[in-house]
Scaffold this active site. Structure first.
Site, PDB file in Angstrom:
ATOM      1  N   SER A  81      23.278 -33.794  50.689  1.00 23.13           N
ATOM      2  CA  SER A  81      23.766 -32.695  50.929  1.00 23.13           C
ATOM      3  C   SER A  81      25.074 -32.393  49.741  1.00 23.13           C
ATOM      4  CB  SER A  81      24.614 -32.684  52.328  1.00 23.13           C
ATOM      5  OG  SER A  81      25.665 -33.607  52.324  1.00 23.13           O
ATOM      6  N   LYS A  82      25.419 -31.045  49.757  1.00 21.33           N
ATOM      7  CA  LYS A  82      26.651 -30.671  48.977  1.00 21.33           C
ATOM      8  C   LYS A  82      27.882 -31.344  49.173  1.00 21.33           C
ATOM      9  CE  LYS A  82      28.753 -26.668  47.536  1.00 21.33           C
ATOM     10  NZ  LYS A  82      29.945 -26.230  48.309  1.00 21.33           N
ATOM     11  N   ARG A  83      28.051 -31.584  50.540  1.00 23.56           N
ATOM     12  CA  ARG A  83      29.155 -31.851  51.299  1.00 23.56           C
ATOM     13  C   ARG A  83      29.313 -33.494  50.888  1.00 23.56           C
ATOM     14  NH1 ARG A  83      30.688 -33.707  56.320  1.00 23.56           N
ATOM     15  NH2 ARG A  83      28.528 -33.735  56.742  1.00 23.56           N
TER      16      ARG A  83
END
Ligand code: GLU
Length: 513
Positions: A265-267
């Protein structure tokens, strides 16, 4: 008859292309090239609510940067144009109609409120999956429960409707996946998915199957998240009479976060400071409409061929120890059978390692051009010859091109201060005395090359019976001001005799042990 291999990359322009999508494109590309086939790029933009401006261009730019070449597509054109699904809208309707006419699909007039009420009823009755299916469809407002006349009347009066697939009630749907083998799904777990929406647009399922058929696709290689849709697609191929030419499926395992939890994920990338998208992007979020910014591998200093080599091995293994592959070698070695079933933990350290390896193979002259431009922007004058020498010295230790110039200031400026911790631990009267002797000896070194400088240093130390480890860091300090860096003898060679001896003399003066 052997069909020409035709694969497609079919992204939806709903945001920046995820690095997992890039890997999907790469595997498609490798297979197409290996088998002498064609690689198509189809833009799946039937979900107008999730359309994000700029996302399509981002896909093109990413593939261009990486050198993944498309044979047929939106920009390239081809015998099956258009390759953007929104422009193919009129083509899909006839297939939905045919499915209805042959009893494999039906009109459904349910409003959103009615659908919500159905789900609530099922939740209240403790039904685990609230599906529109063989059982529930009989309680809803559709052409299976209404009479033919009622149905026609509703349509004629402009009542909004969708067309749903009539999934058989009890049937084992079998599909063969090149990575997973036989996958069996019971039809009772499959929804009567919407095929055509009330605005006349096909859903992903209908458009995807129709296009794969019309475009004569032989292999569908896509992310594992589409595996649950595959049984539905198998039904569509059968109902439309296209089973004989149904593509082979290969569902790629997910790229996971490095801790193994969930899809990369980007997070997670942001938290640990690494990109999960190929290019920088300022766009909007398809879900929330809020602005989003993503960091790209390109802007972080990754080289496209290094990134591709890395990605190829994130899920596929060649069955040998080989790690470095040129594109041609990847094309020759790749096989779907050697793609693992389990998700792959994203290994950013490995990505860095590949970058380092590829950076080393870049010609010095090519990197020197970049270094000159960066130095120029900082107002630092440098000749092309010197830039090339700097590259040669810095390259071995650098992971990213930026390190070639960001750590190179000591090639242009004599140190004005000396790293305190190194002074404390390495500077002492003996070191000062030896460095002084070495500096005097440098006067006779001609030509002033790294090898000759090293030989001189060894001679001086030998005469005093001292090991190089005793003075090397202190010597580095006098020349660069810091206690670490690339090969010191090479740095001195680049600086030249005059500058080197001046710096050493100055340090001896300043640091007075
Ligand atoms: N449009 C789908 C996506 O965005 C394509 C899935 C497929 O390849 O069938 O990933």
């Amino acid at each position: 008859m052997n069909r020409e291999v035709r694969v497609r990359f079919a992204p939806s322009p709903t945001g920046a292309l995820h690095i997992g999508g890039v890997r999907t494109a790469l595997y498609n590309y490798l297979l197409a090239r290996q088998l002498g086939g064609k690689m198509l790029l189809r833009i799946e933009d039937t979900d107008q609510t999730r359309f994000v401006p700029g996302a399509e261009q981002y896909i093109f730019d990413s593939l261009d940067w990486l050198g993944i070449k498309i044979d047929e597509g939106v920009r390239e054109g081809g015998p099956h144009a258009p390759y953007r699904q929104s422009e193919r809208k009129p083509m899909y309707r006839q297939y939905a109609d045919r499915l209805v006419a042959e009893g494999n699909a039906y009109y459904a007039f349910d409003t959103n409120d009615e659908l919500t009420a159905m789900r609530e009823r099922l939740v209240a009755a403790n039904v685990p999956n609230q599906q529109y299916n063989a059982v529930t469809r009989m309680q809803m407002r559709n052409s299976l429960t209404l009479s033919e006349a009622q149905t026609q009347e509703l349509i004629a009066s402009g009542t909004p409707y969708v067309i749903r697939l009539k999934v058989p009630r009890k049937e084992e749907i079998r599909l063969h996946d090149l990575i997973r083998g036989w996958v069996m799904v019971h039809s009772s777990t499959v929804d009567d998915k919407v095929l055509l929406k009330s605005d006349g647009m096909p859903t992903y399922h209908l458009a995807n199957v129709v296009d794969d058929h019309l475009m004569a696709i032989t292999h569908v290689i896509r992310g594992e998240e589409w595996l649950p849709s595959a049984p539905l697609h198998v039904l569509l191929y059968r109902f439309l009479g296209w089973e004989a030419t149904m593509p082979q499926f290969a569902h790629l395992p997910l790229l996971l976060n490095p801790d193994g939890n969930g899809k990369l994920s980007k997070r997670f990338g942001e938290k640990y400071g690494f990109p999960v998208f190929p290019l920088n992007w300022n766009g909007i979020d398809a879900e929330t409409g809020n602005p989003v910014q993503v960091q790209g591998f390109r802007e972080a200093g990754y080289l496209p061929d290094a990134l591709l080599n890395f990605l190829a091995l994130q899920g596929w293994n060649p069955g040998t120890e080989q790690e470095l592959f040129t594109m041609d070698e990847l094309i020759a070695a790749f096989s779907i059978e050697r793609v693992g079933k389990a998700g792959t933990r994203f290994d950013i350290e490995k990505a860095k390692w590949f970058n380092q390896q590829y950076l080393r193979t870049r010609p010095d002259a090519e990197l020197a051009v970049q270094v000159l431009a960066e130095l120029g922007a900082k107002g630092i004058a440098c000749t092309p010859e010197k830039a090339e020498k700097i590259v040669r010295v810095m390259k071995e230790r650098a992971t990213f091109p930026t390190e070639l110039w960001s750590e190179a200031t000591y090639f242009f400026e004599a140190p004005t201060s000396y790293e305190e911790a190194v002074v404390q631990s390495k500077w002492n009267p003996e070191a000062a005395r030896l460095i002084g002797a070495f500096n005097e000896a440098l006067a006779a070194v001609e030509p002033f090359t790294a090898d000759a400088i090293k030989a001189t240093l060894n001679e001086v130390l030998q005469k005093h019976g001292v090991k190089i480890g005793k003075v090397l860091q202190a010597l580095r300090l006098t020349v660069t001001g810091v206690g670490h860096g690339p090969d010191l003898m090479q740095i001195m060679e680049v600086l030249g005799k005059e500058e080197t001896t001046r710096r050493i003399a100055r340090a001896l003066n300043t640091l007075k042990a």
